[in-house]
Design an enzyme around this catalytic site. Structure first.
Site, short mmCIF file in Angstrom:
data_model
loop_
_atom_site.label_atom_id
_atom_site.label_comp_id
_atom_site.label_asym_id
_atom_site.label_seq_id
_atom_site.Cartn_x
_atom_site.Cartn_y
_atom_site.Cartn_z
N GLU A 110 0.85 -1.19 0.00
CA GLU A 110 0.00 0.00 0.00
C GLU A 110 0.89 1.24 0.00
OE1 GLU A 110 -1.28 -1.87 3.09
OE2 GLU A 110 -2.88 -2.88 2.00
N TYR A 122 7.36 2.35 -7.96
CA TYR A 122 6.79 1.00 -8.06
C TYR A 122 6.31 0.72 -9.50
CZ TYR A 122 6.92 0.89 -2.99
OH TYR A 122 7.33 0.91 -1.69
C1 LIG Z 1 10.49 5.31 -2.81
C2 LIG Z 1 11.97 5.17 -2.47
C3 LIG Z 1 12.17 3.99 -1.52
C4 LIG Z 1 12.76 4.91 -3.78
O1 LIG Z 1 14.11 4.65 -3.42
P1 LIG Z 1 15.33 5.19 -4.29
O2 LIG Z 1 16.56 4.55 -3.78
O3 LIG Z 1 15.30 6.67 -4.35
O4 LIG Z 1 14.96 4.60 -5.73
P2 LIG Z 1 15.90 4.29 -6.98
O5 LIG Z 1 17.11 5.15 -7.01
O6 LIG Z 1 16.13 2.84 -7.01
O7 LIG Z 1 14.88 4.80 -8.12
C5 LIG Z 1 14.72 4.19 -9.31
C6 LIG Z 1 13.61 4.88 -10.10
O8 LIG Z 1 12.38 4.99 -9.36
C7 LIG Z 1 11.71 6.21 -9.77
N1 LIG Z 1 11.69 7.16 -8.65
C8 LIG Z 1 12.31 7.05 -7.47
N2 LIG Z 1 12.03 8.13 -6.70
C9 LIG Z 1 11.24 8.93 -7.43
C10 LIG Z 1 10.63 10.20 -7.20
N3 LIG Z 1 10.78 10.86 -6.03
N4 LIG Z 1 9.88 10.72 -8.16
C11 LIG Z 1 9.70 10.10 -9.35
N5 LIG Z 1 10.26 8.89 -9.65
C12 LIG Z 1 11.02 8.32 -8.69
C13 LIG Z 1 12.51 6.78 -10.89
O9 LIG Z 1 12.05 6.17 -12.08
C14 LIG Z 1 13.92 6.27 -10.54
O10 LIG Z 1 14.78 6.27 -11.65
P3 LIG Z 1 15.58 7.62 -12.02
O11 LIG Z 1 16.25 8.11 -10.78
O12 LIG Z 1 16.53 7.12 -13.07
O13 LIG Z 1 14.56 8.58 -12.54
C15 LIG Z 1 12.55 6.48 -1.85
O14 LIG Z 1 12.19 7.56 -2.67
C16 LIG Z 1 12.09 6.77 -0.44
O15 LIG Z 1 12.69 6.32 0.52
N6 LIG Z 1 11.00 7.56 -0.28
C17 LIG Z 1 10.52 7.94 1.03
C18 LIG Z 1 9.87 6.77 1.73
C19 LIG Z 1 8.71 6.23 0.94
O16 LIG Z 1 7.87 6.95 0.44
N7 LIG Z 1 8.66 4.88 0.84
C20 LIG Z 1 7.62 4.17 0.12
C21 LIG Z 1 6.49 3.90 1.02
S1 LIG Z 1 5.24 2.91 0.20
#
Ligand SMILES: CC(C)(COP(=O)(O)OP(=O)(O)OC[C@H]1O[C@@H](n2cnc3c(N)ncnc32)[C@H](O)[C@@H]1OP(=O)(O)O)[C@@H](O)C(=O)NCCC(=O)NCCS
Length: 158
Positions: A110, A122
């Site tokens: 979720e 995702y």
């Molecule tokens: C969601 C989260 C875990 C992603 O982790 P991350 O290490 O930044 O992700 P990655 O580097 O592996 O990202 C790969 C791709 O995902 C997408 N992506 C990741 N963060 C994004 C953002 N803020 N906005 C748009 N696309 C995003 C992009 O396609 C990205 O590729 P790109 O950087 O080449 O554009 C991180 O943003 C986070 O910790 N967010 C806060 C906590 C949260 O919301 N967790 C999810 C709860 S359900």
């Protein structure tokens, strides 16, 4: 070296609690308590805790439950300075590999309706929106979007 190659994912445990709690508090307006995080770091037949390290430092985590043939991802976060460097991707891919090794076929989770970044993340990894839980989040009444993916799709085989 930066980038996905430098990210190492391993099983998480109680020794990671301080780092996980720091990342949790930096990532969520309504963070899980230390006790809850601790409980999910105790791997067992159901719980799958993973942590990611960059240059030997814990920079992200994923917590999931194995439920019948599904992996329920309960919590995933990358430390703010480590975002967009492949940490989330490395965690999700390792969870998918372990899910497949355990015979699970689907991953579900979720996400807050307003969390565009996570929803994009995702979607990029093969998840589709499967439904809505209205008012799911107690702190602000926000809806939860249910997202699911076949394990094979997350692994790029779908
Ligand atoms: C969601 C989260 C875990 C992603 O982790 P991350 O290490 O930044 O992700 P990655 O580097 O592996 O990202 C790969 C791709 O995902 C997408 N992506 C990741 N963060 C994004 C953002 N803020 N906005 C748009 N696309 C995003 C992009 O396609 C990205 O590729 P790109 O950087 O080449 O554009 C991180 O943003 C986070 O910790 N967010 C806060 C906590 C949260 O919301 N967790 C999810 C709860 S359900």
């Amino acid at each position: 070296m930066s980038g996905p190659q430098a990210v190492r994912v391993r099983g998480g445990g109680p020794q990671d609690l301080a780092a996980v709690e720091r990342i949790e508090r930096a990532s969520f307006a309504d963070p899980w308590s230390r006790d809850t995080l601790y409980g999910e770091l105790l791997a067992d037949a159901m719980r799958l805790p993973l942590v990611a390290e960059l240059d030997g430092r814990v920079c992200g985590f994923l917590m999931a439950w194995k439920v019948v043939d599904q992996l329920h991802v309960l919590n995933v976060a990358a430390a703010p300075p480590a975002r967009r460097r492949g940490v989330g991707t490395a965690l999700l891919l390792e969870a998918a590999r372990l899910a497949r090794a355990g015979g699970l076929v689907e991953i579900t989770l979720e996400v807050r309706d307003g969390n565009r970044g996570a929803r994009d993340f995702y979607r990029r990894h093969g998840f589709a929106e499967a439904g809505l839980r209205p008012g799911y989040y107690a702190d602000n009444g926000e809806d939860a979007v249910i997202m699911t993916a076949a394990v094979a799709a997350v692994l790029g085989e779908g």
